[in-house]
Design a protein around this motif. Structure first.
Motif, mmCIF file in Angstrom:
data_model
loop_
_atom_site.group_PDB
_atom_site.id
_atom_site.type_symbol
_atom_site.label_atom_id
_atom_site.label_comp_id
_atom_site.label_asym_id
_atom_site.label_seq_id
_atom_site.Cartn_x
_atom_site.Cartn_y
_atom_site.Cartn_z
ATOM 1 N N UNK A 85 -6.347 2.780 5.763
ATOM 2 C CA UNK A 85 -5.469 3.946 5.634
ATOM 3 C C UNK A 85 -4.791 4.262 6.964
ATOM 4 N N UNK A 86 -5.544 4.200 8.049
ATOM 5 C CA UNK A 86 -4.964 4.467 9.373
ATOM 6 C C UNK A 86 -3.931 3.401 9.728
ATOM 7 N N UNK A 87 -4.237 2.150 9.425
ATOM 8 C CA UNK A 87 -3.345 1.046 9.778
ATOM 9 C C UNK A 87 -2.073 0.976 8.956
ATOM 10 N N UNK A 88 -2.101 1.556 7.780
ATOM 11 C CA UNK A 88 -0.923 1.495 6.897
ATOM 12 C C UNK A 88 -0.237 2.848 6.752
ATOM 13 N N UNK A 96 13.133 -5.393 15.707
ATOM 14 C CA UNK A 96 13.229 -6.683 15.029
ATOM 15 C C UNK A 96 13.011 -6.584 13.550
ATOM 16 N N UNK A 97 12.625 -7.704 13.019
ATOM 17 C CA UNK A 97 12.562 -7.913 11.582
ATOM 18 C C UNK A 97 11.449 -7.103 10.931
ATOM 19 N N UNK A 98 11.774 -6.244 9.951
ATOM 20 C CA UNK A 98 10.740 -5.543 9.206
ATOM 21 C C UNK A 98 9.835 -6.543 8.503
ATOM 22 N N UNK A 99 8.564 -6.211 8.449
ATOM 23 C CA UNK A 99 7.609 -7.090 7.796
ATOM 24 C C UNK A 99 6.873 -7.972 8.772
ATOM 25 N N UNK A 100 7.177 -7.847 10.056
ATOM 26 C CA UNK A 100 6.544 -8.709 11.038
ATOM 27 C C UNK A 100 5.258 -8.116 11.583
ATOM 28 N N UNK A 101 4.787 -6.995 11.008
ATOM 29 C CA UNK A 101 3.591 -6.359 11.530
ATOM 30 C C UNK A 101 2.319 -7.031 11.068
ATOM 31 N N UNK A 102 2.392 -7.766 9.971
ATOM 32 C CA UNK A 102 1.212 -8.450 9.465
ATOM 33 C C UNK A 102 0.345 -7.587 8.582
ATOM 34 N N UNK A 103 0.693 -6.327 8.398
ATOM 35 C CA UNK A 103 -0.084 -5.436 7.537
ATOM 36 C C UNK A 103 0.512 -5.519 6.146
ATOM 37 N N UNK A 104 -0.319 -5.865 5.192
ATOM 38 C CA UNK A 104 0.184 -5.960 3.824
ATOM 39 C C UNK A 104 -0.211 -4.691 3.092
ATOM 40 N N UNK A 105 0.756 -4.074 2.490
ATOM 41 C CA UNK A 105 0.554 -2.819 1.812
ATOM 42 C C UNK A 105 1.563 -2.735 0.688
ATOM 43 N N UNK A 106 1.277 -1.924 -0.312
ATOM 44 C CA UNK A 106 2.214 -1.770 -1.416
ATOM 45 C C UNK A 106 2.305 -0.325 -1.842
ATOM 46 N N UNK A 107 3.454 0.054 -2.423
ATOM 47 C CA UNK A 107 3.674 1.401 -2.875
ATOM 48 C C UNK A 107 3.755 1.542 -4.364
ATOM 49 N N UNK A 108 3.342 0.549 -5.083
ATOM 50 C CA UNK A 108 3.412 0.627 -6.518
ATOM 51 C C UNK A 108 2.412 1.589 -7.047
ATOM 52 N N UNK A 147 -3.885 -3.526 1.215
ATOM 53 C CA UNK A 147 -4.730 -2.616 1.979
ATOM 54 C C UNK A 147 -4.656 -1.196 1.431
ATOM 55 N N UNK A 148 -3.497 -0.830 0.856
ATOM 56 C CA UNK A 148 -3.312 0.534 0.366
ATOM 57 C C UNK A 148 -2.225 0.565 -0.697
#
Length: 149
Positions: free
Chosen positions: A76-79, A137-149, A60-61
């Motif tokens: 952008x707002x979601x991530x 809880x567990x990080x990554x459980x939001x369902x939003x896929x994003x990357x910082x590369x 997404x971003x």
């Protein structure tokens, strides 16, 4: 004075991000500044993000220094919390993050994990995202896929 260093240390990557942002704007995307970070959405870079990258797939971003490129304004707002964690990582590690991020992915893979999901930098960003959303809880459980590369 210290705040200036947070902008200078990742400056080479930010300049690359600004080039991508200009490409986005020139190909129909939007460009704006939010809380000291340039955000751009749409245009040609959005097409690239939607096609995806090795190991992560479509995202997404993406963060490049103090520039965040997204597929849309909604993305952008979601991530935002996740990508701001990557901005802070660039402030901490500077241009070195361009090498450290893939090395962290390689290390995750060598340990039998996923180079993207188990990357320490991504785990840190997902934890920040969970904290911002007030989700324990567990990080990554939001369902939003994003990357910082």
């Amino acid at each position: 004075m210290l705040r200036i260093l947070f902008y200078l240390w990742p400056l080479p990557v930010t300049l690359l991000g600004l080039l991508v942002a200009l490409l986005a704007r020139g190909s129909g995307g939007t460009l704006r500044r939010v809380d000291g970070v340039v955000e751009c959405a749409g245009g040609w870079p959005a097409w690239v993000l939607q096609r995806g990258f090795p190991f992560s797939g479509a995202v997404a971003a993406l963060t490049l220094g103090h520039v965040v490129v997204g597929v849309s304004l909604a993305a952008l707002a979601g991530t935002r919390a996740h990508e701001r964690a990557h901005v802070r990582q660039f402030e901490r590690w500077g241009v070195l993050l361009l090498v450290l991020y893939p090395l962290a992915g390689l290390l995750a893979w060598l340990r039998g994990g996923n180079p993207y999901r188990d990357n320490g930098f991504e785990r840190e960003a997902r934890a920040a995202e969970c904290a911002a959303l007030g989700k324990p809880g567990k990080p990554g459980s939001t369902g939003i896929q994003s990357t910082g590369r």
